[in-house]
Scaffold this motif. Sequence first.
Motif, PDB file in Angstrom:
ATOM      1  N   GLY A  27      -6.240  -0.531  -8.036  1.00  0.00           N
ATOM      2  CA  GLY A  27      -4.847  -0.824  -8.334  1.00  0.00           C
ATOM      3  C   GLY A  27      -4.473  -2.240  -7.955  1.00  0.00           C
ATOM      4  N   GLU A  28      -4.982  -2.695  -6.813  1.00  0.00           N
ATOM      5  CA  GLU A  28      -4.683  -4.054  -6.361  1.00  0.00           C
ATOM      6  C   GLU A  28      -5.318  -5.106  -7.273  1.00  0.00           C
ATOM      7  OE1 GLU A  28      -6.106  -3.815  -2.383  1.00  0.00           O
ATOM      8  OE2 GLU A  28      -4.475  -2.494  -1.742  1.00  0.00           O
ATOM      9  N   GLU A  29      -6.394  -4.719  -7.977  1.00  0.00           N
ATOM     10  CA  GLU A  29      -7.030  -5.630  -8.929  1.00  0.00           C
ATOM     11  C   GLU A  29      -6.320  -5.634 -10.284  1.00  0.00           C
ATOM     12  OE1 GLU A  29      -9.649  -7.697  -8.466  1.00  0.00           O
ATOM     13  OE2 GLU A  29      -9.734  -7.128  -6.344  1.00  0.00           O
ATOM     14  N   GLY A  30      -5.295  -4.792 -10.432  1.00  0.00           N
ATOM     15  CA  GLY A  30      -4.556  -4.720 -11.680  1.00  0.00           C
ATOM     16  C   GLY A  30      -5.178  -3.809 -12.713  1.00  0.00           C
ATOM     17  N   TRP A  31      -6.078  -2.903 -12.296  1.00  0.00           N
ATOM     18  CA  TRP A  31      -6.773  -2.032 -13.244  1.00  0.00           C
ATOM     19  C   TRP A  31      -5.944  -0.822 -13.644  1.00  0.00           C
ATOM     20  CZ3 TRP A  31     -12.489  -1.798 -11.055  1.00  0.00           C
ATOM     21  CH2 TRP A  31     -13.012  -3.103 -11.053  1.00  0.00           C
ATOM     22  N   ASN A  32      -4.851  -0.554 -12.951  1.00  0.00           N
ATOM     23  CA  ASN A  32      -3.963   0.562 -13.282  1.00  0.00           C
ATOM     24  C   ASN A  32      -4.709   1.893 -13.360  1.00  0.00           C
ATOM     25  OD1 ASN A  32      -1.551   1.893 -14.002  1.00  0.00           O
ATOM     26  ND2 ASN A  32      -1.993   1.666 -16.176  1.00  0.00           N
ATOM     27  N   PRO A  33      -5.345   2.323 -12.267  1.00  0.00           N
ATOM     28  CA  PRO A  33      -6.061   3.606 -12.305  1.00  0.00           C
ATOM     29  C   PRO A  33      -5.103   4.778 -12.520  1.00  0.00           C
ATOM     30  CG  PRO A  33      -5.855   2.812 -10.048  1.00  0.00           C
ATOM     31  CD  PRO A  33      -5.385   1.689 -10.939  1.00  0.00           C
ATOM     32  N   ALA A  72     -25.910   7.309 -18.545  1.00  0.00           N
ATOM     33  CA  ALA A  72     -25.026   7.242 -17.375  1.00  0.00           C
ATOM     34  C   ALA A  72     -24.038   6.106 -17.593  1.00  0.00           C
ATOM     35  CB  ALA A  72     -25.830   7.014 -16.099  1.00  0.00           C
ATOM     36  N   PHE A  73     -22.969   6.107 -16.806  1.00  0.00           N
ATOM     37  CA  PHE A  73     -21.952   5.071 -16.962  1.00  0.00           C
ATOM     38  C   PHE A  73     -21.568   4.532 -15.593  1.00  0.00           C
ATOM     39  CE2 PHE A  73     -18.091   2.932 -18.218  1.00  0.00           C
ATOM     40  CZ  PHE A  73     -18.385   2.499 -19.507  1.00  0.00           C
ATOM     41  N   LEU A  74     -21.489   3.204 -15.508  1.00  0.00           N
ATOM     42  CA  LEU A  74     -21.206   2.524 -14.241  1.00  0.00           C
ATOM     43  C   LEU A  74     -19.767   2.013 -14.233  1.00  0.00           C
ATOM     44  CD1 LEU A  74     -23.547   0.023 -12.433  1.00  0.00           C
ATOM     45  CD2 LEU A  74     -21.148  -0.585 -12.792  1.00  0.00           C
ATOM     46  N   GLY A  75     -19.096   2.168 -13.105  1.00  0.00           N
ATOM     47  CA  GLY A  75     -17.733   1.684 -12.961  1.00  0.00           C
ATOM     48  C   GLY A  75     -17.388   1.422 -11.508  1.00  0.00           C
ATOM     49  N   PHE A  76     -16.138   1.014 -11.284  1.00  0.00           N
ATOM     50  CA  PHE A  76     -15.611   0.807  -9.934  1.00  0.00           C
ATOM     51  C   PHE A  76     -16.474  -0.141  -9.100  1.00  0.00           C
ATOM     52  CE2 PHE A  76     -13.580   4.924 -10.945  1.00  0.00           C
ATOM     53  CZ  PHE A  76     -12.277   4.629 -10.613  1.00  0.00           C
ATOM     54  N   TYR A  77     -16.998  -1.182  -9.726  1.00  0.00           N
ATOM     55  CA  TYR A  77     -17.761  -2.176  -8.975  1.00  0.00           C
ATOM     56  C   TYR A  77     -16.756  -3.087  -8.270  1.00  0.00           C
ATOM     57  CZ  TYR A  77     -21.172  -5.907  -8.040  1.00  0.00           C
ATOM     58  OH  TYR A  77     -21.977  -6.847  -7.448  1.00  0.00           O
ATOM     59  N   LEU A  78     -16.547  -2.838  -6.981  1.00  0.00           N
ATOM     60  CA  LEU A  78     -15.490  -3.499  -6.227  1.00  0.00           C
ATOM     61  C   LEU A  78     -15.985  -3.890  -4.840  1.00  0.00           C
ATOM     62  CD1 LEU A  78     -12.616  -1.041  -7.143  1.00  0.00           C
ATOM     63  CD2 LEU A  78     -12.549  -3.487  -7.628  1.00  0.00           C
ATOM     64  N   VAL A  79     -15.511  -5.014  -4.376  1.00  0.00           N
ATOM     65  CA  VAL A  79     -15.714  -5.432  -2.989  1.00  0.00           C
ATOM     66  C   VAL A  79     -14.365  -5.872  -2.442  1.00  0.00           C
ATOM     67  CG1 VAL A  79     -16.898  -7.001  -1.408  1.00  0.00           C
ATOM     68  CG2 VAL A  79     -18.075  -6.184  -3.458  1.00  0.00           C
ATOM     69  N   ARG A  80     -14.046  -5.404  -1.264  1.00  0.00           N
ATOM     70  CA  ARG A  80     -12.783  -5.792  -0.640  1.00  0.00           C
ATOM     71  C   ARG A  80     -12.709  -7.315  -0.557  1.00  0.00           C
ATOM     72  NH1 ARG A  80     -12.146  -3.016   4.999  1.00  0.00           N
ATOM     73  NH2 ARG A  80     -12.420  -5.138   5.788  1.00  0.00           N
ATOM     74  N   PRO A  81     -11.591  -7.930  -0.917  1.00  0.00           N
ATOM     75  CA  PRO A  81     -11.523  -9.397  -1.002  1.00  0.00           C
ATOM     76  C   PRO A  81     -11.989 -10.128   0.251  1.00  0.00           C
ATOM     77  CG  PRO A  81      -9.597  -8.444  -2.037  1.00  0.00           C
ATOM     78  CD  PRO A  81     -10.342  -7.296  -1.407  1.00  0.00           C
ATOM     79  N   ASP A  82     -11.661  -9.607   1.426  1.00  0.00           N
ATOM     80  CA  ASP A  82     -12.037 -10.311   2.651  1.00  0.00           C
ATOM     81  C   ASP A  82     -13.516 -10.161   2.998  1.00  0.00           C
ATOM     82  OD1 ASP A  82     -11.417  -7.523   3.196  1.00  0.00           O
ATOM     83  OD2 ASP A  82     -11.670  -8.012   5.317  1.00  0.00           O
ATOM     84  N   GLN A  83     -14.260  -9.347   2.200  1.00  0.00           N
ATOM     85  CA  GLN A  83     -15.680  -9.127   2.457  1.00  0.00           C
ATOM     86  C   GLN A  83     -16.572  -9.685   1.350  1.00  0.00           C
ATOM     87  OE1 GLN A  83     -17.192  -7.699   5.152  1.00  0.00           O
ATOM     88  NE2 GLN A  83     -15.228  -7.549   6.214  1.00  0.00           N
ATOM     89  N   ARG A  84     -16.019 -10.435   0.444  1.00  0.00           N
ATOM     90  CA  ARG A  84     -16.795 -10.954  -0.673  1.00  0.00           C
ATOM     91  C   ARG A  84     -17.661 -12.141  -0.250  1.00  0.00           C
ATOM     92  NH1 ARG A  84     -11.870 -10.298  -5.147  1.00  0.00           N
ATOM     93  NH2 ARG A  84     -11.955  -8.013  -5.134  1.00  0.00           N
ATOM     94  N   GLY A  85     -18.728 -12.362  -1.031  1.00  0.00           N
ATOM     95  CA  GLY A  85     -19.618 -13.465  -0.745  1.00  0.00           C
ATOM     96  C   GLY A  85     -20.636 -13.195   0.343  1.00  0.00           C
ATOM     97  N   ARG A  86     -20.809 -11.944   0.733  1.00  0.00           N
ATOM     98  CA  ARG A  86     -21.736 -11.590   1.812  1.00  0.00           C
ATOM     99  C   ARG A  86     -22.887 -10.705   1.337  1.00  0.00           C
ATOM    100  NH1 ARG A  86     -17.495 -10.399   6.857  1.00  0.00           N
ATOM    101  NH2 ARG A  86     -16.061 -12.126   6.360  1.00  0.00           N
ATOM    102  N   GLY A  87     -22.951 -10.454   0.036  1.00  0.00           N
ATOM    103  CA  GLY A  87     -24.025  -9.633  -0.498  1.00  0.00           C
ATOM    104  C   GLY A  87     -23.753  -8.148  -0.494  1.00  0.00           C
ATOM    105  N   HIS A  88     -22.581  -7.736  -0.042  1.00  0.00           N
ATOM    106  CA  HIS A  88     -22.277  -6.302   0.028  1.00  0.00           C
ATOM    107  C   HIS A  88     -22.215  -5.667  -1.362  1.00  0.00           C
ATOM    108  CE1 HIS A  88     -21.725  -7.019   4.163  1.00  0.00           C
ATOM    109  NE2 HIS A  88     -20.441  -7.322   4.160  1.00  0.00           N
ATOM    110  N   GLY A  89     -21.634  -6.379  -2.310  1.00  0.00           N
ATOM    111  CA  GLY A  89     -21.512  -5.817  -3.651  1.00  0.00           C
ATOM    112  C   GLY A  89     -22.863  -5.581  -4.289  1.00  0.00           C
ATOM    113  N   LEU A  90     -23.766  -6.549  -4.193  1.00  0.00           N
ATOM    114  CA  LEU A  90     -25.080  -6.415  -4.809  1.00  0.00           C
ATOM    115  C   LEU A  90     -25.884  -5.288  -4.181  1.00  0.00           C
ATOM    116  CD1 LEU A  90     -27.085  -7.471  -6.871  1.00  0.00           C
ATOM    117  CD2 LEU A  90     -27.884  -9.126  -5.158  1.00  0.00           C
ATOM    118  N   THR A  91     -25.802  -5.152  -2.868  1.00  0.00           N
ATOM    119  CA  THR A  91     -26.529  -4.065  -2.205  1.00  0.00           C
ATOM    120  C   THR A  91     -25.999  -2.701  -2.643  1.00  0.00           C
ATOM    121  OG1 THR A  91     -27.012  -5.431  -0.278  1.00  0.00           O
ATOM    122  CG2 THR A  91     -27.094  -3.052   0.036  1.00  0.00           C
ATOM    123  N   THR A  92     -24.685  -2.579  -2.729  1.00  0.00           N
ATOM    124  CA  THR A  92     -24.082  -1.315  -3.172  1.00  0.00           C
ATOM    125  C   THR A  92     -24.460  -1.053  -4.624  1.00  0.00           C
ATOM    126  OG1 THR A  92     -22.236  -1.819  -1.686  1.00  0.00           O
ATOM    127  CG2 THR A  92     -21.933   0.002  -3.237  1.00  0.00           C
TER     128      THR A  92
END
Length: 282
Positions: A27-33, A72-92
Motif C-alpha cells: 500500500g505504501e508503494e502505491g500498489w493499492n492491494p 507459477a506466478f511471482l509477486g510482492f517483491y518488496l524490501v522495506r525502504p530503510d533496508q534496501r541496498g543490502r542484498g536482502h531482496g535478492l536473497t529473499t
Amino acid sequence: MTTSGAQDLVVSRATLDDWAVVAAWAGEEGWNPGLSDAPCFFAQDPDGFFIGRVDGEPVSSVSVVTYDADYAFLGFYLVRPDQRGRGHGLTTWKTALAHAGGRTVGLDGVVAQQHNYRQSGFEFAYRTFRYTGTAPWVEVPADVRPVEDPQTVAAYDSACCAADRPRFLERWLTTEGHRALARVVDGRLTGYGVIRPGRDALRVGPLFADTAADARALLAGLAAEAAGRVFAIDIPEENTAAVSLAEEYGLTPSFETARMYTGPIRPYAHDRVFGVTTLELG
C-alpha cells in the motif's frame, strides 16, 4: 524452512499474519492491494509466501504461488525502504524462486525492476496499464447477474489463464466484499468479472469476456457497484478493445507493469482478457 543469505537475514515461509505487514508495504508503494486478498492468495498455495527478517523484524518479501506442475506466478517483491541496498531482496528472491522448481514463472514487473528481471531469465510478453477513475452512475444490463454457477465460471476462467486455479477462484468469487457478476446470453456464459475493495480504490479483476460488447455490459454492472467512487482496472495493452472501453468510462492510465515469463506457457484466450485478475497472482 529457513535460508541464510544477506548478512543477518533469515528467510522463512510467511503466515497470513506476516502478510498483513507485506500488504501494508504494498500500500505504501502505491500498489493499492485488495483489503481481503491474502486469504484468497493463500488458498491457492499456502507454502508460496516468503518473508525475510533481520533480528526478527520483517524487512523483505516475495511470493511464488504454484498453480500446477507447469506454472507459477511471482509477486510482492518488496524490501522495506530503510533496508534496501543490502542484498536482502535478492536473497529473499532466490529462496522464494526455488519453490517454483522447474515450472515456468510469470510476473507483472514494475518499470524500475524490468532490467533486473531480464537478468534473472524473465522475457517480456506485453505491457499492462492500470486505468483509474470515478465510476459513473449506470444502468445494469438485464443479462448481467451475480455469479450463480461457480463451476461454469471456473471452466470459463480456465480458457483465459495460463493455468487452472480452482482453489483461488472459489475464494475470489465468494470472499466478503467481493462482488462477482456474470453475463449470460441465451443460456450461455459470455464473461464474468469481479470488483473488490482496495486500500485506495475499488479494483476490478478479472474482467474476462467473449467480446467487447460482453465486456461493456459487465463493466457497467461492476461500475454500478462502485458508482461515485474511484475504481481501477489493470488492462493488457495488447487488448485495444479493452483500452477503448476504459477510455469510454473516462479512466486514465496511472501505473505501468510488464508481464514477463521464464519460459513457455499454455495457450489461452488473450482477446478475452479485458482486465487482469491481480498483478500479484496473474
